[in-house]
Scaffold this motif. Sequence first.
Motif, short mmCIF file in Angstrom:
data_model
loop_
_atom_site.label_atom_id
_atom_site.label_comp_id
_atom_site.label_asym_id
_atom_site.label_seq_id
_atom_site.Cartn_x
_atom_site.Cartn_y
_atom_site.Cartn_z
N GLU A 76 0.41 2.86 13.87
CA GLU A 76 0.05 2.25 12.59
C GLU A 76 0.10 3.30 11.49
O GLU A 76 0.06 4.50 11.76
N VAL A 77 0.18 2.81 10.26
CA VAL A 77 0.08 3.68 9.10
C VAL A 77 -1.36 3.64 8.62
O VAL A 77 -1.89 2.57 8.33
N VAL A 78 -2.02 4.78 8.61
CA VAL A 78 -3.36 4.88 8.05
C VAL A 78 -3.18 5.26 6.58
O VAL A 78 -2.68 6.34 6.26
N CYS A 79 -3.55 4.33 5.71
CA CYS A 79 -3.28 4.47 4.28
C CYS A 79 -4.33 5.33 3.59
O CYS A 79 -5.53 5.11 3.75
N ASP A 80 -3.86 6.28 2.82
CA ASP A 80 -4.73 7.10 1.97
C ASP A 80 -4.81 6.50 0.57
O ASP A 80 -5.85 6.55 -0.07
N GLU A 81 -3.69 5.96 0.12
CA GLU A 81 -3.59 5.42 -1.22
C GLU A 81 -2.85 4.09 -1.19
O GLU A 81 -1.93 3.91 -0.40
N ILE A 82 -3.29 3.18 -2.07
CA ILE A 82 -2.61 1.89 -2.19
C ILE A 82 -2.45 1.55 -3.66
O ILE A 82 -3.38 1.70 -4.44
N CYS A 85 -6.16 -8.34 -3.29
CA CYS A 85 -4.87 -8.69 -2.69
C CYS A 85 -5.06 -9.67 -1.54
O CYS A 85 -6.13 -9.74 -0.95
N GLY A 86 -4.02 -10.40 -1.22
CA GLY A 86 -4.04 -11.34 -0.12
C GLY A 86 -2.64 -11.57 0.40
O GLY A 86 -1.71 -10.80 0.08
N LYS A 87 -2.47 -12.63 1.15
CA LYS A 87 -1.16 -12.95 1.72
C LYS A 87 -0.12 -13.04 0.61
O LYS A 87 -0.33 -13.70 -0.39
N GLY A 88 0.98 -12.32 0.81
CA GLY A 88 2.07 -12.34 -0.15
C GLY A 88 1.98 -11.30 -1.25
O GLY A 88 2.94 -11.11 -1.99
N SER A 89 0.85 -10.61 -1.38
CA SER A 89 0.72 -9.59 -2.42
C SER A 89 1.65 -8.42 -2.14
O SER A 89 1.78 -7.96 -1.00
N LEU A 90 2.29 -7.95 -3.18
CA LEU A 90 3.17 -6.79 -3.08
C LEU A 90 2.35 -5.53 -3.29
O LEU A 90 1.64 -5.42 -4.30
N VAL A 91 2.42 -4.60 -2.34
CA VAL A 91 1.66 -3.35 -2.44
C VAL A 91 2.54 -2.17 -2.05
O VAL A 91 3.48 -2.31 -1.28
N GLY A 92 2.20 -1.03 -2.61
CA GLY A 92 2.80 0.24 -2.20
C GLY A 92 1.72 1.02 -1.47
O GLY A 92 0.58 1.08 -1.94
N VAL A 93 2.03 1.57 -0.31
CA VAL A 93 1.05 2.33 0.45
C VAL A 93 1.58 3.73 0.72
O VAL A 93 2.78 3.94 0.84
N SER A 94 0.65 4.66 0.81
CA SER A 94 0.97 6.03 1.15
C SER A 94 -0.04 6.48 2.19
O SER A 94 -1.23 6.19 2.06
N GLY A 95 0.42 7.15 3.22
CA GLY A 95 -0.49 7.60 4.26
C GLY A 95 0.24 8.35 5.34
O GLY A 95 1.26 8.98 5.08
N SER A 96 -0.27 8.25 6.56
CA SER A 96 0.33 8.95 7.69
C SER A 96 0.38 8.04 8.91
O SER A 96 -0.39 7.09 9.03
#
Length: 138
Positions: A93-99, A64-75
């Motif tokens: 900040e959101v610390v991501c567990d899953e992307i 992934c890079g600039k402009g990439s669409l991602v879904g994140v899950s975390g706390s």
Amino acid sequence: MNQVALVGRITKDLTLKEHTSGRVNATFVLAINRSFKNANGEVATDFVLCSVWGRTAENLVRHCGKGSLVGVSGSIHTRNYEREDRSKVYITEVVCDEIRFLSSKSARSKHSENTAPSSTESKQFEEVKPTEQALPIF
């Protein structure tokens, strides 16, 4: 309960940072459009600081890079530090567990920054190797 799920676009190209402990991480800002318009009829965008560690960080930087669409899950995590002038700085900040990769570097490079994704691209995910865990899409 401290659980966050977000979908947005990465605002800058990513870099992997290796720490003295040997662990690697990547930090990035996710641009997330709100689902409603403000009083001026414009859709506002929130910019959320995110952090990811280990193999998931390596995969994110690779695919992934600039402009990439991602879904994140975390706390949500907060931290603070004191500057030399003794003022305190607070960081949330959101610390991501899953992307979940919803588009990749190659998909974004095919389109200019001002071009909307094609109907085919918006209906299906790009073929990208997922991280160790996948984010459920709600």
